[in-house]
Design an enzyme around this catalytic site. Sequence first.
Site, PDB file in Angstrom:
ATOM      1  N   TYR A   1      -2.435  -6.642  17.427  1.00 59.40           N
ATOM      2  CA  TYR A   1      -2.285  -8.128  17.783  1.00 59.40           C
ATOM      3  C   TYR A   1      -1.432  -8.407  18.938  1.00 59.40           C
ATOM      4  O   TYR A   1      -1.510  -9.350  19.429  1.00 59.40           O
ATOM      5  CB  TYR A   1      -1.569  -8.312  16.285  1.00 59.40           C
TER       6      TYR A   1
ATOM      7  N   HIS B   1       3.170  -1.710   7.784  1.00 61.68           N
ATOM      8  CA  HIS B   1       2.083  -1.098   8.350  1.00 61.68           C
ATOM      9  C   HIS B   1       2.898   0.158   8.257  1.00 61.68           C
ATOM     10  O   HIS B   1       4.449   0.747   9.376  1.00 61.68           O
ATOM     11  CB  HIS B   1       1.692  -1.498   9.971  1.00 61.68           C
TER      12      HIS B   1
ATOM     13  N   ARG C   1      -2.617 -14.109   7.246  1.00 52.15           N
ATOM     14  CA  ARG C   1      -2.489 -12.402   7.494  1.00 52.15           C
ATOM     15  C   ARG C   1      -2.201 -12.069   8.980  1.00 52.15           C
ATOM     16  O   ARG C   1      -1.315 -11.784   9.895  1.00 52.15           O
ATOM     17  CB  ARG C   1      -2.707 -11.567   7.010  1.00 52.15           C
TER      18      ARG C   1
ATOM     19  N   LYS D   1       1.210  -0.846  -0.712  1.00 53.17           N
ATOM     20  CA  LYS D   1      -0.088  -0.073   0.255  1.00 53.17           C
ATOM     21  C   LYS D   1       0.858   0.994   0.307  1.00 53.17           C
ATOM     22  O   LYS D   1       2.187   1.605   0.250  1.00 53.17           O
ATOM     23  CB  LYS D   1      -1.165  -0.361   0.724  1.00 53.17           C
TER      24      LYS D   1
END
Length: 322
Positions: free
Chosen positions: A299, A290, A267, A193
């Site tokens: 997480y 990220h 993922r 991304k």
Amino acid sequence: MSADAAPISAADAALVERYLEHVRVEKRLAERTLALYSLDLEKLAQFAAQSGVALTTVGNHHVRRWVAQMHAGGRSGRGIALILSGWRGFYAWLGREGLISANPVQDVRAPKQPRPLPKALGVDEAVQLADHADEADDPWLDARDAAMVELLYGGGLRVGELIGLDVAPSDAALRAGRGWLDLQSAEVQVHGKGDKRRTVPVGRGALQALQQWLAVRDQVPAQPQAAQALFIGRRGTRLTAQSVWQRLKRRSLRAGLATPVHPHMLRHSFASHVLQSSGDLRAVQELLGHANIGTTQVYTRLDFQHLAKAYDAAHPRARRKG
């Protein structure tokens, strides 16, 4: 209205009725929608009555207090947001009628919903899916799907990153914004991304599955535009995200998993299991690509959930159920 609710004044009740008639005629609302508007405005009028103020003199501080009361009473953020939307429309109408000078709901927002935990497989389930070999399936498809699962779970790739991989590095892939597999270095260069690239290591299981897939990949001639694609379909075209979803769902059910698996679940499983083993949040952030570590911190909640279950199951002082 409950028995202990403060009585709504005749003036406020008349205002609400006028507004409901207005939206019924002007917006031609369905009866069900109109009934919901009525309930939300009755709640507003009751709050005002309990606070000893008229609807036309309600202030911003009143609305904020009522939002807090609804939230404390168990109303969800989404439910409060819908109620506030109805109240906001009512006060906008009062403003147009010249009955108030400012909308007391204008800058009030509902409490944020807690971010739901992503669904992740247990370690045993992930291994079960990765190790599954479907003898009833086409061997070519089974080899391809096994390699996809190993990359998704072993590298934490997004499905778009997976299908964008080429079989080898090239200037064409770089110009086109694609990633690639580098078998010699045992890694994939991922185009993620925000036009960001990252390097993801390829573990032993994934490396073996990829080698087995590449050994049979050319049994299906690739179309010219997909000549360099790592994963292709039976028609020789680059695999689509929808195809990956369908094949993964099929494989998970055939592997005996209770829940159909989708790519992003792998993922999440990758991130959760790496964090459980290493405790290194920054490393997981880098591997996932990220931009903000706040995104990765979800997480840690999964990790704590895992630890809490282990505690409940094993510790002699754990709270007993039942």
